[in-house]
Enzyme design. Structure first.
Site, PDB file in Angstrom:
ATOM      1  N   GLY A 225      61.331  21.357  -8.797  1.00 33.63           N
ATOM      2  CA  GLY A 225      61.936  22.087  -9.912  1.00 33.63           C
ATOM      3  C   GLY A 225      63.424  22.244  -9.707  1.00 33.63           C
ATOM      4  O   GLY A 225      64.083  21.346  -9.171  1.00 33.63           O
ATOM      5  N   SER A 226      63.927  23.418 -10.100  1.00 30.53           N
ATOM      6  CA  SER A 226      65.379  23.620 -10.085  1.00 30.53           C
ATOM      7  C   SER A 226      65.884  23.968  -8.684  1.00 30.53           C
ATOM      8  O   SER A 226      65.126  24.434  -7.828  1.00 30.53           O
ATOM      9  CB  SER A 226      65.740  24.758 -11.035  1.00 30.53           C
TER      10      SER A 226
ATOM     11  N   CYS B 234      63.648  13.702 -12.241  1.00 27.59           N
ATOM     12  CA  CYS B 234      64.553  14.088 -11.151  1.00 27.59           C
ATOM     13  C   CYS B 234      65.386  12.907 -10.675  1.00 27.59           C
ATOM     14  O   CYS B 234      66.374  13.089  -9.976  1.00 27.59           O
ATOM     15  CB  CYS B 234      63.780  14.709 -10.000  1.00 27.59           C
TER      16      CYS B 234
ATOM     17  N   GLU C 117      73.573  19.053 -11.661  1.00 27.55           N
ATOM     18  CA  GLU C 117      72.614  18.281 -12.456  1.00 27.55           C
ATOM     19  C   GLU C 117      72.550  18.845 -13.878  1.00 27.55           C
ATOM     20  O   GLU C 117      72.412  20.055 -14.062  1.00 27.55           O
ATOM     21  CB  GLU C 117      71.229  18.393 -11.806  1.00 27.55           C
TER      22      GLU C 117
ATOM     23  N   LYS D 200      50.021  27.312  -7.822  1.00 28.95           N
ATOM     24  CA  LYS D 200      50.514  28.174  -8.901  1.00 28.95           C
ATOM     25  C   LYS D 200      50.859  27.216 -10.036  1.00 28.95           C
ATOM     26  O   LYS D 200      51.856  26.486  -9.968  1.00 28.95           O
ATOM     27  CB  LYS D 200      51.750  28.951  -8.449  1.00 28.95           C
TER      28      LYS D 200
ATOM     29  N   GLU E 275      61.692  19.892  -3.683  1.00 28.05           N
ATOM     30  CA  GLU E 275      62.437  18.754  -4.233  1.00 28.05           C
ATOM     31  C   GLU E 275      63.145  19.300  -5.458  1.00 28.05           C
ATOM     32  O   GLU E 275      62.507  19.777  -6.390  1.00 28.05           O
ATOM     33  CB  GLU E 275      61.434  17.631  -4.552  1.00 28.05           C
TER      34      GLU E 275
ATOM     35  N   SER F 240      57.059  21.321 -13.932  1.00 35.25           N
ATOM     36  CA  SER F 240      56.943  21.308 -15.392  1.00 35.25           C
ATOM     37  C   SER F 240      57.054  19.904 -15.960  1.00 35.25           C
ATOM     38  O   SER F 240      56.437  19.578 -16.967  1.00 35.25           O
ATOM     39  CB  SER F 240      58.024  22.185 -16.015  1.00 35.25           C
ATOM     40  N   ASN F 241      57.847  19.034 -15.295  1.00 36.80           N
ATOM     41  CA  ASN F 241      58.184  17.762 -15.944  1.00 36.80           C
ATOM     42  C   ASN F 241      57.153  16.650 -15.737  1.00 36.80           C
ATOM     43  O   ASN F 241      57.200  15.652 -16.426  1.00 36.80           O
ATOM     44  CB  ASN F 241      59.586  17.286 -15.526  1.00 36.80           C
TER      45      ASN F 241
ATOM     46  N   HIS G 228      52.164  25.568 -13.413  1.00 39.69           N
ATOM     47  CA  HIS G 228      53.403  25.872 -14.145  1.00 39.69           C
ATOM     48  C   HIS G 228      53.061  26.474 -15.499  1.00 39.69           C
ATOM     49  O   HIS G 228      52.215  25.943 -16.222  1.00 39.69           O
ATOM     50  CB  HIS G 228      54.252  24.607 -14.313  1.00 39.69           C
TER      51      HIS G 228
HETATM   52  P1  NAP Z   1      62.028  26.156 -12.125  1.00 42.38           P
HETATM   53  O1  NAP Z   1      62.765  27.159 -12.910  1.00 42.38           O
HETATM   54  O2  NAP Z   1      62.633  25.736 -10.857  1.00 42.38           O
HETATM   55  O3  NAP Z   1      60.563  26.731 -11.883  1.00 42.38           O
HETATM   56  C1  NAP Z   1      59.572  26.008 -11.161  1.00 42.38           C
HETATM   57  C2  NAP Z   1      58.578  26.983 -10.587  1.00 42.38           C
HETATM   58  O4  NAP Z   1      59.214  27.787  -9.615  1.00 42.38           O
HETATM   59  C3  NAP Z   1      57.991  27.922 -11.612  1.00 42.38           C
HETATM   60  O5  NAP Z   1      56.634  28.089 -11.321  1.00 42.38           O
HETATM   61  C4  NAP Z   1      58.748  29.205 -11.392  1.00 42.38           C
HETATM   62  O6  NAP Z   1      58.032  30.376 -11.597  1.00 42.38           O
HETATM   63  C5  NAP Z   1      59.049  29.152  -9.920  1.00 42.38           C
HETATM   64  N1  NAP Z   1      60.298  29.865  -9.621  1.00 42.38           N
HETATM   65  C6  NAP Z   1      61.527  29.570 -10.073  1.00 42.38           C
HETATM   66  N2  NAP Z   1      62.419  30.441  -9.579  1.00 42.38           N
HETATM   67  C7  NAP Z   1      61.723  31.300  -8.805  1.00 42.38           C
HETATM   68  C8  NAP Z   1      62.072  32.432  -8.037  1.00 42.38           C
HETATM   69  N3  NAP Z   1      63.321  32.869  -7.951  1.00 42.38           N
HETATM   70  N4  NAP Z   1      61.081  33.092  -7.387  1.00 42.38           N
HETATM   71  C9  NAP Z   1      59.802  32.664  -7.473  1.00 42.38           C
HETATM   72  N5  NAP Z   1      59.410  31.608  -8.184  1.00 42.38           N
HETATM   73  C10 NAP Z   1      60.353  30.935  -8.849  1.00 42.38           C
HETATM   74  O7  NAP Z   1      61.765  24.837 -12.953  1.00 42.38           O
HETATM   75  P2  NAP Z   1      61.301  24.625 -14.466  1.00 42.38           P
HETATM   76  O8  NAP Z   1      60.792  25.857 -15.085  1.00 42.38           O
HETATM   77  O9  NAP Z   1      60.401  23.483 -14.405  1.00 42.38           O
HETATM   78  O10 NAP Z   1      62.615  24.142 -15.213  1.00 42.38           O
HETATM   79  C11 NAP Z   1      63.835  24.830 -15.161  1.00 42.38           C
HETATM   80  C12 NAP Z   1      64.946  23.916 -14.668  1.00 42.38           C
HETATM   81  O11 NAP Z   1      64.570  23.289 -13.445  1.00 42.38           O
HETATM   82  C13 NAP Z   1      65.271  22.741 -15.567  1.00 42.38           C
HETATM   83  O12 NAP Z   1      66.134  23.039 -16.592  1.00 42.38           O
HETATM   84  C14 NAP Z   1      65.846  21.760 -14.597  1.00 42.38           C
HETATM   85  O13 NAP Z   1      67.212  22.006 -14.398  1.00 42.38           O
HETATM   86  C15 NAP Z   1      65.140  22.005 -13.336  1.00 42.38           C
HETATM   87  N6  NAP Z   1      64.062  21.039 -13.012  1.00 42.38           N
HETATM   88  C16 NAP Z   1      64.353  20.035 -12.175  1.00 42.38           C
HETATM   89  C17 NAP Z   1      63.368  19.134 -11.844  1.00 42.38           C
HETATM   90  C18 NAP Z   1      63.636  18.025 -10.922  1.00 42.38           C
HETATM   91  O14 NAP Z   1      62.767  17.207 -10.734  1.00 42.38           O
HETATM   92  N7  NAP Z   1      64.797  17.965 -10.324  1.00 42.38           N
HETATM   93  C19 NAP Z   1      62.089  19.239 -12.366  1.00 42.38           C
HETATM   94  C20 NAP Z   1      61.814  20.290 -13.235  1.00 42.38           C
HETATM   95  C21 NAP Z   1      62.809  21.185 -13.527  1.00 42.38           C
HETATM   96  P3  NAP Z   1      57.548  30.882 -13.030  1.00 42.38           P
HETATM   97  O15 NAP Z   1      56.320  30.095 -13.265  1.00 42.38           O
HETATM   98  O16 NAP Z   1      57.264  32.309 -12.790  1.00 42.38           O
HETATM   99  O17 NAP Z   1      58.628  30.613 -13.999  1.00 42.38           O
END
Ligand code: NAP
Length: 488
Positions: free
Chosen positions: A202-203, A263, A353, A145, A226, A119-120, A147
């Site tokens: 992502g998370s 990140c 984080e 897939k 990552e 997403s970021n 975002h």
């Molecule tokens: P995310 O919640 O980790 O989601 C990223 C992708 O993974 C999305 O496509 C999501 O699906 C999928 N996903 C997440 N959980 C899943 C599960 N249990 N089963 C299957 N697929 C799953 O990240 P985000 O939406 O970008 O942001 C949420 C949080 O992630 C932020 O608040 C932040 O803490 C963290 N984040 C960290 C970084 C980093 O670089 N460290 C970068 C971005 C975000 P869907 O499309 O269906 O939602």
């Protein structure tokens, strides 16, 4: 849904059967063509990305340039060819007590790769970002897939990749784009028998869930996730005395770049209790107060930020140094907090984080405690040491410790801003990534999508070009222990 996903994955497998053998030069042409097609979209891409993410236009000019340069760099890498790491050990028929066979190995494409767009970074880490570029370069078809927080941007980029496929006359299912936002979709794709590897940014919760899906398959597959990192920064004595103002400016910019949604955001800073650490803290708060509050990427990230912040700031012993409350929805103001190392060590929750423009200063009683806190932090993408020449000279041991903490050690610079290069490491011990032996950024990112294969006593005519006696590709190979471009 299942039938549609089965069809997509079977198409990816069909594409793999021919794409894995496509030459490096043809893959270069394809990757360059994707970059050209992305450029071709023009301002529409930049404006769409900005509208969907609340990030400024200028940011996307840079991110697009990085995305295209990254695609081209992988094109150059595979066209040159040495990346397959060809190794040739020729036979020794009269070796005693047994003859030695002719053994030749190289890296080959793993199979269809599933990429979760981040997403970021809607361009550089998403649809045609680093995971996709490196997998395509390796010879792996990609199913992305997209975002759900930037669907239009993702669709525009996917269209550009499709156009490049047609223009280069390649199999139409080398790249496929899926939209949707159910976790079930991600689970099914990860567990589909055809999926050979997964790239994710992502998370920690998301990355770990996907990793677990992959390990629970009949045939487990690698997941290169990552995930979060707090990127601890060590502030040494003389640097705090002599460079406080300069450091405060640089770290305020680093904490708030992209509304803290990086990140490599410096989320934790460690220093020894002193008037100079207090002075630096005040200067950093002033610098942060001059940064306007901006909107975050989407509701989910904003809600996670405010919830995580509340958890930290209401924690006993945590002192808020700077926190301007933003009124507008989704808008996140920068926040600085401070805690003693004693409190920090008692509360593992403070290690989590906080994804946003936030940093926590940890005040240590002495050097031993600072090192103790640093060592207790979980695996990190980066760790930074800020020190003068004198500081670094008398703290040489810190480098040895840093090696065990993170994938990248930064000296006297901020950790945000990851160069895409030959020596880049963007990965680190768990939980910063699921496999700290690999990087998701830089040229070595391609290594995630290959496996080694060895040909024993194989007739020359049946060998891949990279392993034939006559090195027509002019690539470096390791022949009987020596690197050369020679023929066998
Ligand atoms: P995310 O919640 O980790 O989601 C990223 C992708 O993974 C999305 O496509 C999501 O699906 C999928 N996903 C997440 N959980 C899943 C599960 N249990 N089963 C299957 N697929 C799953 O990240 P985000 O939406 O970008 O942001 C949420 C949080 O992630 C932020 O608040 C932040 O803490 C963290 N984040 C960290 C970084 C980093 O670089 N460290 C970068 C971005 C975000 P869907 O499309 O269906 O939602």
């Amino acid at each position: 849904m299942i039938n549609e996903l089965n069809k997509i994955m079977e198409q990816a497998q069909e594409a793999y059967e021919s794409y894995q053998f496509v030459s490096g030069k043809a893959k270069k042409e394809f990757l360059y063509c994707i970059a050209d097609q992305i450029e071709e979209i023009g301002d529409e891409l930049i404006h769409t990305a900005s509208e969907e993410t609340n990030l400024p236009i200028a940011r996307f000019n840079g991110e697009r340039a990085r995305t295209c340069a990254q695609l081209k760099a992988f094109g150059d890498l595979v066209a040159e060819g040495t990346w397959v790491e060809a190794v040739i050990d020729t036979a020794l028929a009269d070796r005693k007590p047994f003859p030695k066979p002719d053994m030749r190995k190289m890296s080959v494409a793993l199979g269809p790769v599933l990429v979760f767009g981040a997403s970021n970074f809607p361009l550089a880490y998403s649809t045609a970002g680093g995971d996709t570029a490196s997998a395509l370069a390796a010879g792996c078809p990609v199913v992305i897939k997209g975002h759900p927080s930037h669907p239009k941007t993702s669709a525009l980029v996917a269209d550009a990749v499709k156009k490049a496929l047609t223009q280069c006359g390649l199999h139409p299912f080398i790249f496929q784009h899926i939209e949707g936002s159910s976790f079930e979709l991600g689970r099914i794709l990860t567990q589909h028998p055809v999926t050979a590897g997964v790239g994710f940014t992502g998370s920690l919760i998301g990355g770990r869930a996907i990793y677990d899906y992959a390990q629970n398959r009949e045939v487990p597959i690698p997941v290169f996730a990552e995930m979060g990192s707090t990127n601890p920064v060590i502030l040494l004595k003389d640097a705090l005395i002599h460079k406080a103002a300069e450091m405060a400016k640089a770290f305020a910019a680093s904490i708030t770049i992209g509304v803290g949604q990086f990140c490599t955001n410096p989320g934790i800073m460690l220093g020894i209790k002193s008037s100079s650490l207090n002075h630096f803290t005040s200067l950093l708060a002033i610098e942060l107060s001059m940064v306007p509050a901006y909107k975050m990427l989407h509701d989910g990230i904003y809600n996670n930020y405010t919830t995580a912040l509340d958890k930290v700031l209401f924690d006993k012993g945590v002192e808020t140094i700077y926190h301007a409350h933003a009124e507008d929805p989704l808008t996140a103001s920068p926040v600085l907090a401070r805690v003693s190392a004693d409190t920090f060590l008692l509360n593992p929750e403070l290690q989590h984080e906080v994804f946003g423009p936030f940093s926590l200063i940890i005040v240590c009683e002495n050097r031993i405690q600072m090192i103790n806190v640093w060592k207790k932090l979980k695996g990190q993408l980066t760790t930074t040491i800020m020190g003068t020449e004198n500081d670094l000279e008398i703290n040489k041991d810190l480098v040895d410790i840093a090696r065990n903490i993170a994938g990248r050690i930064v000296f006297n610079a901020v950790p945000t801003g990851v160069e895409v290069g030959n020596a880049t490491v963007h990965g680190g011990p768990y939980p910063s990534s699921t496999d700290g032996r690999f990087t998701s950024v830089g040229m070595d990112a391609i290594k995630r999508w290959v496996r080694p294969i060895c040909f024993q006593d194989c007739p020359d005519s049946l060998l891949p070009d990279e392993l034939k006696d006559f090195n027509s590709l002019n690539i470096f190979r390791k022949i009987n222990g020596e690197y050369s471009r020679d023929n066998v």
